[in-house]
Design an enzyme around this catalytic site. Sequence first.
Site, PDB file in Angstrom:
ATOM      1  N   ASP A  29       0.842  -1.214   0.000  1.00  0.00           N
ATOM      2  CA  ASP A  29       0.000   0.000   0.000  1.00  0.00           C
ATOM      3  C   ASP A  29       0.871   1.256   0.000  1.00  0.00           C
ATOM      4  OD1 ASP A  29       0.734  -0.368   2.713  1.00  0.00           O
ATOM      5  OD2 ASP A  29      -1.242   0.235   3.493  1.00  0.00           O
ATOM      6  N   GLU A 136      -1.914   8.385  13.014  1.00  0.00           N
ATOM      7  CA  GLU A 136      -1.032   7.253  13.324  1.00  0.00           C
ATOM      8  C   GLU A 136       0.432   7.610  13.017  1.00  0.00           C
ATOM      9  OE1 GLU A 136      -2.701   3.485  12.676  1.00  0.00           O
ATOM     10  OE2 GLU A 136      -0.780   2.441  12.708  1.00  0.00           O
ATOM     11  N   ASP A 148      -5.446   0.214   5.829  1.00  0.00           N
ATOM     12  CA  ASP A 148      -6.284  -0.158   6.964  1.00  0.00           C
ATOM     13  C   ASP A 148      -7.362   0.885   7.224  1.00  0.00           C
ATOM     14  OD1 ASP A 148      -4.437  -2.131   7.043  1.00  0.00           O
ATOM     15  OD2 ASP A 148      -3.436  -1.444   8.862  1.00  0.00           O
TER      16      ASP A 148
HETATM   17  C1  GLA Z   1      -0.097  -2.560   8.395  1.00  0.00           C
HETATM   18  C2  GLA Z   1      -0.189  -1.130   7.871  1.00  0.00           C
HETATM   19  C3  GLA Z   1      -0.774  -1.100   6.465  1.00  0.00           C
HETATM   20  C4  GLA Z   1      -0.069  -2.083   5.535  1.00  0.00           C
HETATM   21  C5  GLA Z   1       0.059  -3.447   6.189  1.00  0.00           C
HETATM   22  C6  GLA Z   1       0.884  -4.404   5.362  1.00  0.00           C
HETATM   23  O1  GLA Z   1      -1.379  -3.094   8.568  1.00  0.00           O
HETATM   24  O2  GLA Z   1      -1.002  -0.347   8.716  1.00  0.00           O
HETATM   25  O3  GLA Z   1      -0.725   0.211   5.964  1.00  0.00           O
HETATM   26  O4  GLA Z   1       1.180  -1.590   5.133  1.00  0.00           O
HETATM   27  O5  GLA Z   1       0.635  -3.372   7.487  1.00  0.00           O
HETATM   28  O6  GLA Z   1       0.250  -4.650   4.157  1.00  0.00           O
END
Ligand code: GLA
Length: 323
Positions: A29, A136, A148
């Site tokens: 991402d 965050e 997320d």
């Molecule tokens: C965590 C991060 C996301 C993504 C995942 C791995 O969940 O918050 O942004 O990078 O790891 O895909």
Amino acid sequence: MLHAARYGREPAFESSAPGRVNLIGDHIDYAGGTVLPMAIEERTHACASRSDHDRLASEWTGDPAWSRYAEGVLAELRASGLAIPPLAISLASDVPVGAGLSSSAALEIAVARVALAAAGATLEPRELALLCQRAEHVHAGTPCGIMDQWCVAHARSGEAILLDCGALAWQPVRLPAGLRIEIADSGVRHRLRDGGYAARRADVESAAQALGLVHLAELPSSRWREIDALPERLARRARHVVRENARVHAAAAALARADLAAFGRLLSESHASLRDDFEVSVPELDAIVARAEATGALGARMTGGGFGGAAVVARSMAAGGPH
Ligand code: GLA
């Protein structure tokens, strides 16, 4: 109830937000890749009442730093000009913490929603997701991508989300009848802040820079051979990113034609890549994936940031097995 017990009054505002499981597309991402997460049933609930200053209470004991996420969201809402009154907030959650199921994004979005309700304000899901991601980054110190928060803010039950994290364009994806998604928690708890996540992100950014790109996932396949010239570790990281991005598109296409076997194979290939090239799996997750594959699963993979957490297992309902 926690709110009344802690603050001596019933809450005036309530909200909730789900955790998420990523079906495929991890650690891409933040490289502008496309991902395929979906909401899970477990949720974080936030209650609020007006107060003379901000107060936070939680039954959630998993991560002692949880309050930083909530405080960060309130700070970012206010910094964006919204008149959020001082609030007494209480939180309860059944999203497992540190399991790669986005307990932090669920908390952030739930807090943002309850604070917006208290202010009589609204934000579009897109703005909500970006604000919580910023909270965050700035207040919890985790350089996370957007997957997320975006998924948690947009999710509708029963649908996955195909999200292009570079363009922030998305579409809902229905899962074919006959596909069962299971989550298997390794019980190994991760902390994204512990450095491994940031180190991987830095590797991906170095590789992108070396290849003259902002978003590594956008390297066209005609240029994939250039990856071989990178230093060995960066080459493996980059290989994961470009191949994982291609796998997500292939997985969405497989779902669209209800090709469950192809979908499952892509999940298992994704796990091997996260384990060998990206090095974010742990032996407990590898064992869950191997066991799932040996017991008739279509495919399985670790899900989320890794270094512990949960695996996602795809099974065909036709293949039987316990429900
Ligand atoms: C965590 C991060 C996301 C993504 C995942 C791995 O969940 O918050 O942004 O990078 O790891 O895909």
